[in-house]
Scaffold this motif. Structure first.
Motif, PDB file in Angstrom:
ATOM      1  N   ILE A 118      41.151  29.409  35.724  1.00  0.00           N
ATOM      2  CA  ILE A 118      41.604  30.154  36.885  1.00  0.00           C
ATOM      3  C   ILE A 118      40.395  30.900  37.442  1.00  0.00           C
ATOM      4  N   ARG A 119      40.122  30.689  38.718  1.00  0.00           N
ATOM      5  CA  ARG A 119      38.947  31.304  39.347  1.00  0.00           C
ATOM      6  C   ARG A 119      39.375  32.619  40.005  1.00  0.00           C
ATOM      7  N   LEU A 120      38.752  33.721  39.556  1.00  0.00           N
ATOM      8  CA  LEU A 120      39.124  35.044  40.054  1.00  0.00           C
ATOM      9  C   LEU A 120      37.909  35.743  40.651  1.00  0.00           C
ATOM     10  N   LEU A 121      38.158  36.485  41.721  1.00  0.00           N
ATOM     11  CA  LEU A 121      37.109  37.272  42.369  1.00  0.00           C
ATOM     12  C   LEU A 121      37.580  38.725  42.477  1.00  0.00           C
ATOM     13  N   ASP A 122      36.767  39.638  41.947  1.00  0.00           N
ATOM     14  CA  ASP A 122      37.027  41.075  42.040  1.00  0.00           C
ATOM     15  C   ASP A 122      36.039  41.664  43.039  1.00  0.00           C
ATOM     16  N   ILE A 123      36.542  42.217  44.134  1.00  0.00           N
ATOM     17  CA  ILE A 123      35.677  42.739  45.198  1.00  0.00           C
ATOM     18  C   ILE A 123      35.642  44.259  45.132  1.00  0.00           C
ATOM     19  N   GLY A 124      34.426  44.797  44.981  1.00  0.00           N
ATOM     20  CA  GLY A 124      34.242  46.228  44.805  1.00  0.00           C
ATOM     21  C   GLY A 124      34.451  46.608  43.350  1.00  0.00           C
ATOM     22  N   THR A 125      33.721  45.967  42.465  1.00  0.00           N
ATOM     23  CA  THR A 125      34.033  46.034  41.027  1.00  0.00           C
ATOM     24  C   THR A 125      33.749  47.377  40.391  1.00  0.00           C
ATOM     25  N   GLY A 126      32.807  48.160  40.929  1.00  0.00           N
ATOM     26  CA  GLY A 126      32.515  49.469  40.347  1.00  0.00           C
ATOM     27  C   GLY A 126      32.071  49.369  38.907  1.00  0.00           C
ATOM     28  N   SER A 127      32.824  49.989  38.008  1.00  0.00           N
ATOM     29  CA  SER A 127      32.493  49.955  36.580  1.00  0.00           C
ATOM     30  C   SER A 127      32.717  48.589  35.961  1.00  0.00           C
ATOM     31  N   GLY A 128      33.348  47.685  36.702  1.00  0.00           N
ATOM     32  CA  GLY A 128      33.670  46.365  36.167  1.00  0.00           C
ATOM     33  C   GLY A 128      34.973  46.340  35.398  1.00  0.00           C
ATOM     34  N   CYS A 129      35.748  47.427  35.446  1.00  0.00           N
ATOM     35  CA  CYS A 129      36.937  47.506  34.599  1.00  0.00           C
ATOM     36  C   CYS A 129      37.951  46.410  34.906  1.00  0.00           C
ATOM     37  N   ILE A 130      38.132  46.088  36.190  1.00  0.00           N
ATOM     38  CA  ILE A 130      39.078  45.028  36.543  1.00  0.00           C
ATOM     39  C   ILE A 130      38.557  43.673  36.088  1.00  0.00           C
ATOM     40  N   ALA A 131      37.346  43.355  36.484  1.00  0.00           N
ATOM     41  CA  ALA A 131      36.776  42.040  36.187  1.00  0.00           C
ATOM     42  C   ALA A 131      36.655  41.792  34.693  1.00  0.00           C
ATOM     43  N   VAL A 132      36.186  42.765  33.951  1.00  0.00           N
ATOM     44  CA  VAL A 132      36.003  42.608  32.506  1.00  0.00           C
ATOM     45  C   VAL A 132      37.352  42.437  31.817  1.00  0.00           C
ATOM     46  N   THR A 133      38.333  43.229  32.209  1.00  0.00           N
ATOM     47  CA  THR A 133      39.656  43.103  31.598  1.00  0.00           C
ATOM     48  C   THR A 133      40.252  41.725  31.852  1.00  0.00           C
ATOM     49  N   ALA A 158      26.553  46.255  32.082  1.00  0.00           N
ATOM     50  CA  ALA A 158      26.447  46.847  30.744  1.00  0.00           C
ATOM     51  C   ALA A 158      27.807  46.861  30.051  1.00  0.00           C
ATOM     52  N   ASN A 159      28.864  47.162  30.793  1.00  0.00           N
ATOM     53  CA  ASN A 159      30.201  47.144  30.207  1.00  0.00           C
ATOM     54  C   ASN A 159      30.599  45.745  29.770  1.00  0.00           C
ATOM     55  N   ALA A 160      30.323  44.767  30.612  1.00  0.00           N
ATOM     56  CA  ALA A 160      30.669  43.382  30.263  1.00  0.00           C
ATOM     57  C   ALA A 160      29.925  42.940  29.014  1.00  0.00           C
ATOM     58  N   CYS A 161      28.658  43.283  28.939  1.00  0.00           N
ATOM     59  CA  CYS A 161      27.846  42.897  27.785  1.00  0.00           C
ATOM     60  C   CYS A 161      28.366  43.558  26.511  1.00  0.00           C
ATOM     61  N   ARG A 162      28.643  44.842  26.581  1.00  0.00           N
ATOM     62  CA  ARG A 162      29.088  45.574  25.393  1.00  0.00           C
ATOM     63  C   ARG A 162      30.448  45.095  24.915  1.00  0.00           C
ATOM     64  N   LEU A 163      31.331  44.735  25.855  1.00  0.00           N
ATOM     65  CA  LEU A 163      32.688  44.317  25.493  1.00  0.00           C
ATOM     66  C   LEU A 163      32.817  42.813  25.269  1.00  0.00           C
ATOM     67  N   VAL A 167      31.236  37.572  32.918  1.00  0.00           N
ATOM     68  CA  VAL A 167      31.552  37.778  34.327  1.00  0.00           C
ATOM     69  C   VAL A 167      30.290  37.522  35.130  1.00  0.00           C
ATOM     70  N   THR A 168      30.426  36.830  36.256  1.00  0.00           N
ATOM     71  CA  THR A 168      29.309  36.634  37.165  1.00  0.00           C
ATOM     72  C   THR A 168      29.289  37.770  38.172  1.00  0.00           C
ATOM     73  N   PHE A 169      28.294  38.647  38.071  1.00  0.00           N
ATOM     74  CA  PHE A 169      28.190  39.799  38.974  1.00  0.00           C
ATOM     75  C   PHE A 169      27.227  39.477  40.106  1.00  0.00           C
ATOM     76  N   GLU A 170      27.638  39.823  41.330  1.00  0.00           N
ATOM     77  CA  GLU A 170      26.823  39.541  42.507  1.00  0.00           C
ATOM     78  C   GLU A 170      26.823  40.738  43.447  1.00  0.00           C
ATOM     79  N   GLU A 171      25.679  40.968  44.070  1.00  0.00           N
ATOM     80  CA  GLU A 171      25.563  42.046  45.053  1.00  0.00           C
ATOM     81  C   GLU A 171      26.003  41.540  46.418  1.00  0.00           C
ATOM     82  N   HIS A 172      27.115  42.059  46.903  1.00  0.00           N
ATOM     83  CA  HIS A 172      27.638  41.684  48.211  1.00  0.00           C
ATOM     84  C   HIS A 172      28.276  42.905  48.864  1.00  0.00           C
TER      85      HIS A 172
END
Length: 286
Positions: A118-133, A158-163, A167-172
């Protein structure tokens, strides 16, 4: 120094119960003390260095600095995420948003007979809490996360790595992003508070959280939703779903907007307090 003396220092900022909860969390997380131990006199037994550390932390709390910043982390969906002044502190409403996405995706997986991601996109990820979960809790998830802030992306990575989440993080910039992918699910908790609402907000939020992640112009409260749903018209898979966390003031306006853009199955969902907090909708199936 005792528990009552500590939480009383915060009652000018927080209600009594919240002040007590903040001090309890500080003592447990930073000093490993349970409430029973504190009430039994454990504070008096702290070393002078620990007492000095506690005093410095209390002084920070007295300025209104959020306990999550003092501790450097916040709990979201049962996991501890690092936070900083560069990202929003995760909130319970957003946990509800993630719960909706998880239920939707698990339903889709149960319908599939193959392990297609399932391909998911989180826009405005901030701390990454949505995407990482989502990456950790959805089997075969392929998660991408965007943010305009480089510093926020550093926290999220850093959160994704530690947990242990991939996740593919991109600057947009959500307002002008040129997407090249196709997603089954797009989720976003974008800025949605009008500048005129700032006077109604707690001072510790205004002083310590990034304004660009909170506010939109009074004259264009749907700014981010219009841009994201416009992008979704081109990059959401047939039958794909968008999930938004929203400002309840504009729930009806947003539903009318996405209907006019051709989306279907538009639904507004209330949060645990009965406020119209989420909107979900789908692209037409082929």
């Amino acid at each position: 120094m005792n528990f009552r003396e500590l939480y009383t220092r915060l009652v000018d900022i927080y209600e009594r119960g919240e002040a007590q909860a903040i001090v309890r969390l500080l003592l447990e997380e930073r000093f490993g003390l349970t409430l029973a131990e504190v009430l039994g006199g454990a504070l008096e037994q702290l070393s002078s260095d620990k007492q000095n550390e506690l005093e410095q932390l209390m002084m920070r709390l007295e300025t209104g600095e959020p306990i999550q910043h003092v501790l450097g982390r916040a709990v979201f969906c049962g996991r501890k995420f690092s936070v900083s002044p560069d990202v929003l502190i995760p909130r319970p409403e957003t946990e509800e948003l993630v719960g909706m996405v998880l239920a939707h995706c698990r339903g889709k997986l149960s319908e599939q007979k193959t392990g297609v991601p399932i391909r998911l996109l989180d826009i405005g990820t901030g701390s990454g809490c949505i995407a990482v979960t989502l990456a950790l809790d959805i089997p075969h998830a392929a998660v991408t996360a965007w943010d305009v802030s480089v510093k926020a992306l550093q926290v999220a990575r850093a959160n994704a790595c530690r947990l242990g989440a991939y996740v593919t993080f991109e600057e947009h910039d959500a307002l002008s992003a040129t997407a090249s992918g196709c997603w089954d699910v797009i989720v976003s908790n974008p800025p949605y508070i009008c500048c005129e609402e700032a006077d109604e907000m707690e001072k510790n939020v205004l002083s310590y959280e990034p304004r660009q992640a909170l506010f939109v112009p009074n004259e264009d409260p749907l700014l981010f939703y219009r841009a994201i749903s416009g992008m979704a018209q081109e990059h959401l898979a047939p039958g794909g779903t968008v999930f938004f966390e929203i400002n309840p003031r504009f729930a009806l306006d947003l539903q009318e907007l996405v209907k006019a853009q051709g989306f279907v199955q538009v639904q507004c969902v209330c949060d645990q307090y009965g406020k119209e907090r989420f909107v979900k909708f789908c692209s037409p199936s082929d």
